[in-house]
Enzyme design. Sequence first.
Site, mmCIF file in Angstrom:
data_model
loop_
_atom_site.group_PDB
_atom_site.id
_atom_site.type_symbol
_atom_site.label_atom_id
_atom_site.label_comp_id
_atom_site.label_asym_id
_atom_site.label_seq_id
_atom_site.Cartn_x
_atom_site.Cartn_y
_atom_site.Cartn_z
ATOM 1 N N ALA A 70 0.855 -1.188 0.000
ATOM 2 C CA ALA A 70 0.000 0.000 0.000
ATOM 3 C C ALA A 70 0.891 1.238 0.000
ATOM 4 C CB ALA A 70 -0.891 -0.019 1.234
ATOM 5 N N GLY B 235 0.583 -5.323 0.645
ATOM 6 C CA GLY B 235 -0.551 -5.488 -0.269
ATOM 7 C C GLY B 235 -0.147 -6.119 -1.594
ATOM 8 N N GLU C 11 -0.231 -9.695 -0.895
ATOM 9 C CA GLU C 11 -1.648 -10.058 -0.727
ATOM 10 C C GLU C 11 -2.334 -10.174 -2.094
ATOM 11 O OE1 GLU C 11 -2.333 -6.805 2.305
ATOM 12 O OE2 GLU C 11 -3.430 -8.456 3.243
ATOM 13 N N GLU D 251 3.997 -5.214 7.300
ATOM 14 C CA GLU D 251 3.069 -4.300 7.983
ATOM 15 C C GLU D 251 3.365 -4.142 9.464
ATOM 16 O OE1 GLU D 251 2.194 -6.477 5.688
ATOM 17 O OE2 GLU D 251 0.698 -5.595 4.360
HETATM 18 N N1 COA Z 1 4.474 3.248 -0.641
HETATM 19 C C1 COA Z 1 4.836 4.412 -1.201
HETATM 20 N N2 COA Z 1 5.999 4.600 -1.840
HETATM 21 C C2 COA Z 1 6.829 3.535 -1.921
HETATM 22 C C3 COA Z 1 6.518 2.292 -1.352
HETATM 23 C C4 COA Z 1 5.270 2.150 -0.697
HETATM 24 N N3 COA Z 1 4.860 1.003 -0.152
HETATM 25 N N4 COA Z 1 7.541 1.428 -1.584
HETATM 26 C C5 COA Z 1 8.470 2.129 -2.258
HETATM 27 N N5 COA Z 1 8.041 3.396 -2.473
HETATM 28 C C6 COA Z 1 8.750 4.484 -3.158
HETATM 29 C C7 COA Z 1 9.854 5.060 -2.315
HETATM 30 O O1 COA Z 1 9.342 6.001 -1.397
HETATM 31 C C8 COA Z 1 10.717 5.676 -3.382
HETATM 32 O O2 COA Z 1 10.106 6.896 -3.802
HETATM 33 P P1 COA Z 1 10.973 8.261 -3.931
HETATM 34 O O3 COA Z 1 12.011 7.945 -4.964
HETATM 35 O O4 COA Z 1 9.959 9.256 -4.376
HETATM 36 O O5 COA Z 1 11.547 8.487 -2.565
HETATM 37 C C9 COA Z 1 10.595 4.700 -4.532
HETATM 38 O O6 COA Z 1 9.397 3.988 -4.302
HETATM 39 C C10 COA Z 1 11.737 3.714 -4.623
HETATM 40 O O7 COA Z 1 11.861 3.040 -3.388
HETATM 41 P P2 COA Z 1 13.225 2.954 -2.541
HETATM 42 O O8 COA Z 1 12.858 2.756 -1.107
HETATM 43 O O9 COA Z 1 14.099 4.105 -2.880
HETATM 44 O O10 COA Z 1 13.869 1.615 -3.156
HETATM 45 P P3 COA Z 1 14.875 0.643 -2.433
HETATM 46 O O11 COA Z 1 15.347 -0.289 -3.494
HETATM 47 O O12 COA Z 1 15.881 1.398 -1.639
HETATM 48 O O13 COA Z 1 13.974 -0.177 -1.375
HETATM 49 C C11 COA Z 1 12.031 -1.438 -0.653
HETATM 50 C C12 COA Z 1 12.958 -1.038 -1.825
HETATM 51 C C13 COA Z 1 10.868 -2.226 -1.239
HETATM 52 C C14 COA Z 1 12.803 -2.327 0.335
HETATM 53 C C15 COA Z 1 11.522 -0.171 0.084
HETATM 54 O O14 COA Z 1 11.013 0.725 -0.908
HETATM 55 C C16 COA Z 1 10.430 -0.441 1.080
HETATM 56 O O15 COA Z 1 10.703 -0.946 2.162
HETATM 57 N N6 COA Z 1 9.181 -0.064 0.740
HETATM 58 C C17 COA Z 1 8.071 -0.183 1.658
HETATM 59 C C18 COA Z 1 7.565 -1.611 1.687
HETATM 60 C C19 COA Z 1 6.428 -1.751 2.681
HETATM 61 O O16 COA Z 1 6.592 -1.581 3.874
HETATM 62 N N7 COA Z 1 5.247 -2.111 2.150
HETATM 63 C C20 COA Z 1 4.101 -2.392 2.982
HETATM 64 C C21 COA Z 1 3.296 -1.185 3.228
HETATM 65 S S1 COA Z 1 1.965 -1.550 4.325
#
Ligand code: COA
Length: 227
Positions: free
Chosen positions: A65, A110, A113, A133
């Site tokens: 999400a 999500g 999911e 989450e």
């Molecule tokens: N919601 C909103 N934006 C997200 C996102 C999410 N779930 N996951 C990644 N993004 C965005 C980042 O904010 C970033 O945006 P920006 O360039 O404008 O700052 C872009 O996507 C790239 O992500 P980034 O974190 O720079 O890539 P990474 O390779 O360093 O890390 C992840 C990848 C997947 C490990 C990391 O993005 C992450 O932990 N995301 C959240 C995952 C999460 O907790 N999902 C469950 C939500 S309930």
Amino acid sequence: AYRNLELANRGAVRPITVNRPDKLNAFNRETINELSLAFAQAALDDEVRVVVLAGSGDKAFVAGADIAEMSGITPQQAQRFSAAGQRMMSSVERLGKPVIARIQGFALGGGLELAMACHLRVASDKARFGLPEIQLGLLPGFGGTQRLQRLAGRAAALELCLTGTPIDAQRAYALGLVNQVATPEALDEQVNALADRLAAAAPLAAAAILDAVVNGGETAIDQGLAY
Ligand code: COA
């Protein structure tokens, strides 16, 4: 016209791609609504026999999400967001036509999911799967707790939900969470071969099998049908 999705037709196969690569295809409300619409259209279109659901770019299927959008919402809005996500995922699961998830990178929150609401999952050996989450003080709110338990068993469901630690494709395969693992180069070929095979199958038989397995035959029972 969709703002967050790309739709195509490849014979009887309908590829639907979540297209927010700069946000790792994270779900905002609009994307959830568009997916509901795209699946409603696929359900009504007799030309469509199989759907392939994917995320655009190399890095992610769907990274969950949209955290930025979620961070400012009220409890009431959060409840509506969860309900909309749950309805969308049920519409995927109950499409009545096979849905394959093509997973090339992160399938988190999500995103995992959604992959679990699909009927079959084909993953790249670089894919990562997780329900992070809990690290945000949340729980998987789109049915992932139950779907993971059904697919991979209670121990795996509790481990992934309670630790929030992602697993790799080999572990996901060992748990029965994914049907096939491919190299990144072979992923499309493998997904397309599976999709073509399913598209060639008898559609009413496929629909009956999906109903029997996914809904426990509820549709048939409701309609007074027998297999
Ligand atoms: N919601 C909103 N934006 C997200 C996102 C999410 N779930 N996951 C990644 N993004 C965005 C980042 O904010 C970033 O945006 P920006 O360039 O404008 O700052 C872009 O996507 C790239 O992500 P980034 O974190 O720079 O890539 P990474 O390779 O360093 O890390 C992840 C990848 C997947 C490990 C990391 O993005 C992450 O932990 N995301 C959240 C995952 C999460 O907790 N999902 C469950 C939500 S309930």
